[in-house]
Design a protein around this motif. Structure first.
Motif, PDB file in Angstrom:
ATOM      1  N   GLU A 176      -8.645   3.808 -55.669  1.00 17.29           N
ATOM      2  CA  GLU A 176      -9.504   4.525 -56.612  1.00 17.29           C
ATOM      3  C   GLU A 176     -10.536   5.379 -55.873  1.00 17.29           C
ATOM      4  O   GLU A 176     -10.682   6.571 -56.130  1.00 17.29           O
ATOM      5  CB  GLU A 176     -10.196   3.503 -57.510  1.00 17.29           C
ATOM      6  N   TYR A 180     -10.932   9.575 -55.783  1.00 19.41           N
ATOM      7  CA  TYR A 180     -12.128  10.343 -56.116  1.00 19.41           C
ATOM      8  C   TYR A 180     -12.586  11.200 -54.940  1.00 19.41           C
ATOM      9  O   TYR A 180     -13.040  12.331 -55.105  1.00 19.41           O
ATOM     10  CB  TYR A 180     -13.253   9.418 -56.580  1.00 19.41           C
ATOM     11  N   ASN A 183     -10.427  14.187 -54.750  1.00 18.85           N
ATOM     12  CA  ASN A 183     -10.764  15.102 -55.826  1.00 18.85           C
ATOM     13  C   ASN A 183     -12.015  15.907 -55.482  1.00 18.85           C
ATOM     14  O   ASN A 183     -12.076  17.120 -55.690  1.00 18.85           O
ATOM     15  CB  ASN A 183     -10.987  14.298 -57.107  1.00 18.85           C
ATOM     16  N   GLU A 187     -12.346  19.937 -54.935  1.00 25.95           N
ATOM     17  CA  GLU A 187     -13.279  20.728 -55.721  1.00 25.95           C
ATOM     18  C   GLU A 187     -14.191  21.571 -54.833  1.00 25.95           C
ATOM     19  O   GLU A 187     -14.452  22.729 -55.123  1.00 25.95           O
ATOM     20  CB  GLU A 187     -14.120  19.822 -56.597  1.00 25.95           C
ATOM     21  N   ARG A 194     -13.736  30.235 -54.069  1.00 27.73           N
ATOM     22  CA  ARG A 194     -14.218  31.118 -55.122  1.00 27.73           C
ATOM     23  C   ARG A 194     -15.417  31.927 -54.651  1.00 27.73           C
ATOM     24  O   ARG A 194     -15.527  33.112 -54.921  1.00 27.73           O
ATOM     25  CB  ARG A 194     -14.635  30.309 -56.346  1.00 27.73           C
ATOM     26  N   ASP A 205     -26.862  30.176 -69.543  1.00 27.25           N
ATOM     27  CA  ASP A 205     -27.152  29.707 -70.892  1.00 27.25           C
ATOM     28  C   ASP A 205     -28.365  28.787 -70.788  1.00 27.25           C
ATOM     29  O   ASP A 205     -28.697  28.308 -69.708  1.00 27.25           O
ATOM     30  CB  ASP A 205     -25.936  28.949 -71.440  1.00 27.25           C
ATOM     31  N   TRP A 206     -29.009  28.545 -71.916  1.00 28.45           N
ATOM     32  CA  TRP A 206     -30.200  27.709 -71.881  1.00 28.45           C
ATOM     33  C   TRP A 206     -29.836  26.312 -71.460  1.00 28.45           C
ATOM     34  O   TRP A 206     -28.910  25.724 -71.985  1.00 28.45           O
ATOM     35  CB  TRP A 206     -30.873  27.690 -73.245  1.00 28.45           C
ATOM     36  N   CYS A 207     -30.565  25.768 -70.499  1.00 23.80           N
ATOM     37  CA  CYS A 207     -30.264  24.388 -70.146  1.00 23.80           C
ATOM     38  C   CYS A 207     -31.513  23.582 -69.839  1.00 23.80           C
ATOM     39  O   CYS A 207     -32.550  24.096 -69.446  1.00 23.80           O
ATOM     40  CB  CYS A 207     -29.239  24.307 -69.020  1.00 23.80           C
ATOM     41  N   GLU A 211     -32.008  17.007 -67.913  1.00 16.77           N
ATOM     42  CA  GLU A 211     -30.720  16.418 -68.259  1.00 16.77           C
ATOM     43  C   GLU A 211     -29.714  16.620 -67.127  1.00 16.77           C
ATOM     44  O   GLU A 211     -28.953  15.713 -66.784  1.00 16.77           O
ATOM     45  CB  GLU A 211     -30.226  17.075 -69.548  1.00 16.77           C
ATOM     46  N   PHE A 214     -30.382  14.164 -64.325  1.00 11.15           N
ATOM     47  CA  PHE A 214     -29.881  12.820 -64.646  1.00 11.15           C
ATOM     48  C   PHE A 214     -28.364  12.760 -64.539  1.00 11.15           C
ATOM     49  O   PHE A 214     -27.806  11.780 -64.049  1.00 11.15           O
ATOM     50  CB  PHE A 214     -30.338  12.397 -66.046  1.00 11.15           C
ATOM     51  N   LYS A 218     -26.273  10.343 -62.039  1.00  7.25           N
ATOM     52  CA  LYS A 218     -25.258   9.443 -62.584  1.00  7.25           C
ATOM     53  C   LYS A 218     -23.924   9.678 -61.870  1.00  7.25           C
ATOM     54  O   LYS A 218     -23.187   8.743 -61.575  1.00  7.25           O
ATOM     55  CB  LYS A 218     -25.113   9.745 -64.075  1.00  7.25           C
ATOM     56  N   SER A 244     -25.461  26.058 -65.959  1.00  5.20           N
ATOM     57  CA  SER A 244     -25.648  24.615 -65.821  1.00  5.20           C
ATOM     58  C   SER A 244     -24.571  24.000 -64.917  1.00  5.20           C
ATOM     59  O   SER A 244     -24.844  23.074 -64.174  1.00  5.20           O
ATOM     60  CB  SER A 244     -25.649  23.952 -67.182  1.00  5.20           C
ATOM     61  N   GLY A 245     -23.362  24.541 -64.968  1.00  3.92           N
ATOM     62  CA  GLY A 245     -22.290  23.996 -64.131  1.00  3.92           C
ATOM     63  C   GLY A 245     -22.613  24.135 -62.652  1.00  3.92           C
ATOM     64  O   GLY A 245     -22.477  23.185 -61.872  1.00  3.92           O
ATOM     65  N   GLU A 248     -25.559  21.864 -61.650  1.00  8.41           N
ATOM     66  CA  GLU A 248     -25.197  20.464 -61.565  1.00  8.41           C
ATOM     67  C   GLU A 248     -24.444  20.186 -60.270  1.00  8.41           C
ATOM     68  O   GLU A 248     -24.687  19.183 -59.599  1.00  8.41           O
ATOM     69  CB  GLU A 248     -24.361  20.068 -62.785  1.00  8.41           C
TER      70      GLU A 248
ATOM     71  N   GLU B  86     -14.321  25.818 -68.628  1.00  5.72           N
ATOM     72  CA  GLU B  86     -14.981  25.572 -69.903  1.00  5.72           C
ATOM     73  C   GLU B  86     -14.587  26.622 -70.943  1.00  5.72           C
ATOM     74  O   GLU B  86     -14.362  26.287 -72.099  1.00  5.72           O
ATOM     75  CB  GLU B  86     -16.505  25.558 -69.745  1.00  5.72           C
ATOM     76  N   PRO B 104      -8.656  15.144 -63.028  1.00  5.76           N
ATOM     77  CA  PRO B 104      -8.091  13.824 -63.268  1.00  5.76           C
ATOM     78  C   PRO B 104      -8.950  13.025 -64.238  1.00  5.76           C
ATOM     79  O   PRO B 104     -10.163  13.077 -64.158  1.00  5.76           O
ATOM     80  CB  PRO B 104      -8.135  13.190 -61.882  1.00  5.76           C
ATOM     81  N   THR B 190     -28.527  28.983 -78.126  1.00  5.61           N
ATOM     82  CA  THR B 190     -28.328  27.599 -77.697  1.00  5.61           C
ATOM     83  C   THR B 190     -29.630  26.879 -77.404  1.00  5.61           C
ATOM     84  O   THR B 190     -29.661  25.663 -77.364  1.00  5.61           O
ATOM     85  CB  THR B 190     -27.423  27.528 -76.459  1.00  5.61           C
ATOM     86  N   GLN B 191     -30.716  27.648 -77.196  1.00  3.37           N
ATOM     87  CA  GLN B 191     -31.970  26.927 -76.911  1.00  3.37           C
ATOM     88  C   GLN B 191     -32.419  26.081 -78.101  1.00  3.37           C
ATOM     89  O   GLN B 191     -33.005  25.032 -77.933  1.00  3.37           O
ATOM     90  CB  GLN B 191     -33.078  27.881 -76.427  1.00  3.37           C
ATOM     91  N   ARG B 194     -30.561  22.840 -77.745  1.00  3.36           N
ATOM     92  CA  ARG B 194     -31.102  21.988 -76.670  1.00  3.36           C
ATOM     93  C   ARG B 194     -32.359  21.264 -77.143  1.00  3.36           C
ATOM     94  O   ARG B 194     -32.540  20.076 -76.904  1.00  3.36           O
ATOM     95  CB  ARG B 194     -31.464  22.827 -75.447  1.00  3.36           C
ATOM     96  N   ARG B 201     -32.445  12.788 -79.364  1.00  2.00           N
ATOM     97  CA  ARG B 201     -32.217  11.749 -78.363  1.00  2.00           C
ATOM     98  C   ARG B 201     -33.451  10.879 -78.201  1.00  2.00           C
ATOM     99  O   ARG B 201     -33.362   9.663 -78.062  1.00  2.00           O
ATOM    100  CB  ARG B 201     -31.858  12.378 -77.022  1.00  2.00           C
ATOM    101  N   ASN B 209     -32.791   9.591 -71.356  1.00  3.62           N
ATOM    102  CA  ASN B 209     -32.307  10.241 -70.136  1.00  3.62           C
ATOM    103  C   ASN B 209     -30.912   9.786 -69.748  1.00  3.62           C
ATOM    104  O   ASN B 209     -30.284  10.365 -68.870  1.00  3.62           O
ATOM    105  CB  ASN B 209     -33.266   9.968 -68.983  1.00  3.62           C
ATOM    106  N   SER B 218     -20.448  19.098 -70.670  1.00  2.00           N
ATOM    107  CA  SER B 218     -20.963  20.220 -69.885  1.00  2.00           C
ATOM    108  C   SER B 218     -20.210  21.526 -70.151  1.00  2.00           C
ATOM    109  O   SER B 218     -18.999  21.596 -70.013  1.00  2.00           O
ATOM    110  CB  SER B 218     -20.877  19.844 -68.408  1.00  2.00           C
TER     111      SER B 218
END
Lengths: 360, 225
Positions: A176, A180, A183, A187, A194, A205-207, A211, A214, A218, A244-245, A248, B86, B104, B190-191, B194, B201, B209, B218
């Motif tokens: 396992e 990962y 993977n 990536e 790219r 976009d708004w983010c 969040e 976190f 995680k 956001s992508g 993150e 996405e 995966p 979108t704001q 959010r 939440r 959180n 995402s």
């Protein structure tokens, strides 16, 4: 040899400067020709042409050779103010002057060409060396999990009855983890290619940055067992218009990097905030920090610290830099006075304080 | 013989094999197709209860297959996609995909999605109360309770939560939610989303959180569970 490498002037400037140098010398000589005599003028001009040959390309030099020969003839060889040459000695002098100046230009040019070729070859060798390092680290990074998977599967298949449940479970876990890891490497490689292809177009976009942090923490949970990650969400933070992508993945890579390169039990601290027009992300740790002479290179592709035993393809941080720059931001690294290192990312972006949205 | 039929459309035989084993050992009946065309023919004779569709198929793009299926097929279609796509996922959801999984994926996650999609498709009667973990939503009385404690919501917050709850387990795209709650002209704002998801939440989640109910997908949208 350093002088021979001077090629920072544009073509136009080369012609301009070499001609100006000749004219300036001519002017000085014109004033003092009474004292030094017109034949010495030829030697002085020859010196200036040689100087030009060191500094500039072949054509500006040939031009200055021709120009200086003609001026010398016109202004200095009697009868002056004509192109006519009075005596056979002066004729011979004129011819010799022109030939020597030209030879000077050509020889210097040739030496410079040889130098350039040598430099190119050195650079090519360096690139090959880098490529090999890359292949080594990459194949190591990919082969380790692959060997783990194949080896573990073989063990499970061949020892159907002999394996204890406990051992079998451990082998499954290894498979396992290896999966990962593979993977993640794939990536990273995809992100890198790219970036290289100029394919990354941020989708803004708004983010909610809290969040995203976190989520990145995680995401790193499997490996952070022995590290403490400190993050106090910034409740007063506006929403940012960012991809956001990308953010993150950047956060993920920074945290992952800190985990890999700090001793167990280290504290990794994440802080986010905003200035006038930027959003700021800081990831710091209390590890050993980076060797001062390597700090400039850590964002280079495939760069790994000299003495690292930990894995890594040397892609994570260069992806952080690439993504940051794709969003017109900057990233820098510094060692903290109290020990450890801190990455600071600043990205210009719109923000929104829409807390006064209609909420009835 | 009330095993649910799942049609797997994927060009990779290894993936098909893996899905077959894990689904069959969880009491699903698996039908395999390696191309979109084969999938269409197989399901025309005997429509499956759910379709797992690889969006990157070789013969026709998964998107076209999806559209063709949606002309007559009403059961859930879960698409399988690769990372960083996405836009692809959002357009598939707009074209009628029920849910998506990124390869995966964990088998446990897949099974949960399949269960949830089939349950939703068979259970369209109008529930007036929805229970989700420690949260109870009474859609008639408009009362929200968490662990028996009533939670006060603003009307926008309530509308958002009700939309989530009615689509429990289903991923909702940003555009869809904005359109439903604020109307057509707000589809890019979108704001708003959010901010309201943030305030929901804070009121609903044990730890805002690390949300357990309103999950961020995402780049795609949100999922309530």
């Amino acid at each position: 040899m350093g002088l021979l490498r001077t090629r920072k002037y544009s073509k136009r400037n080369q012609y301009l400067i070499s001609t100006l140098l000749i004219l300036l010398t001519v002017f000085m000589c014109f004033i003092s020709v009474g004292v030094i005599g017109y034949r010495a003028v030829a030697l002085i001009l020859l010196l200036v042409v040689s100087l030009n040959a060191i500094l500039f390309d072949i054509f500006p030099v040939l031009l200055s050779a021709l120009l200086s020969a003609l001026i010398w003839d016109f202004l200095f060889i009697p009868p002056t103010l004509t192109l006519h040459i009075g005596t056979p000695e002066d004729g011979l002098m004129f011819l010799m002057y022109f030939v020597i100046a030209s030879i000077n230009a050509v020889l210097t040019y040739k030496i410079r060409e040889v130098e350039r070729k040598k430099r190119d070859e050195e650079e090519k060798e360096k690139a090959i060396k880098l490529y090999n390092t890359l292949l080594n680290s990459l194949s190591h990074e990919l082969r380790t999990p692959i060997s783990t998977i194949i080896g573990a599967i073989d063990t499970i298949k061949d020892n159907q009855t002999k394996l204890s449940d406990n051992n079998r479970y451990e082998l499954y876990s290894e498979i396992e983890i290896a999966g990962y890891r593979l993977n993640r490497q794939v990536e990273n490689l995809l992100s890198m290619s790219r970036l290289e292809a100029g394919f990354i177009k941020p989708k803004k976009d708004w983010c909610d940055l809290n969040e995203l942090v976190f989520a990145a923490i995680k995401d790193n949970k499997d490996e952070r067992n022995c590290h403490k990650i400190e993050f106090n969400p910034n409740e007063n933070l506006p929403l940012f218009k960012l991809d956001s992508g990308l953010i993150e993945q950047m956060l993920h890579n920074l945290i992952h990097n800190s985990i890999q390169h700090t001793p167990k039990g280290s504290i990794i601290k994440i802080e986010i905030g905003n200035s006038e027009a930027n959003c700021t992300i800081q990831v710091s740790d209390n590890g050993k920090g980076f060797p001062a002479n390597e700090i400039d290179f850590v964002f280079d592709k495939f760069y790994r610290l000299n003495n690292t035993s930990t894995g890594g393809t040397g892609l994570g941080l260069s992806i952080v830099k690439g993504f940051t720059e794709a969003m017109n931001g900057t990233v820098y690294l510094e060692n903290l006075p109290q020990g450890g290192a801190m990455f600071t990312i600043e990205i210009p972006c719109e923000f929104s304080r829409n807390t006064d949205l209609e909420n009835e | 013989m009330n095993k649910a039929d799942v049609l797997v459309i994927d060009d990779e035989s290894q993936i098909r094999k893996l899905l077959q084993i894990s689904l069959e050992s969880n009491d699903y009946n698996v039908i395999q197709a390696s191309t979109g065309k084969e999938g269409l023919i197989l399901s025309a004779n005997h429509p499956p209860d759910l379709i797992l569709l690889d969006i990157g198929l070789p013969d026709k793009s998964g998107h076209e297959i999806l559209k063709e299926f949606r002309e007559w097929y009403n059961n859930p279609i879960i698409i399988l996609s690769v990372q960083d796509n996405e836009a692809d996922i959002v357009s598939a959801l707009d074209n009628g995909a029920t849910d998506y999984l990124i390869k995966p994926f964990r088998t446990g996650e897949l099974l949960a999605r399949i269960r949830s999609a089939i349950r939703r498709s068979q259970n369209i009667e109008n529930n007036t109360t929805i229970t989700c973990g420690d949260i109870k939503i009474d859609l008639v009385a408009r009362i929200i309770k968490r662990k028996e404690e009533t939670i006060k919501l603003t009307s926008t917050e309530y509308n958002l939560l009700a939309l989530f709850a009615k689509n429990e387990g289903k991923v909702l795209t940003h555009q869809f939610i904005l359109k439903e709650i604020w109307g057509y002209s707000y589809q890019t704002e979108t704001q708003y989303l959010r901010v309201f998801v943030g305030s929901l939440r804070k009121k609903l989640e044990e730890n805002p959180n690390n949300p357990q109910h309103i999950i961020t997908e995402s780049g795609v949208g949100y999922r309530f569970q």
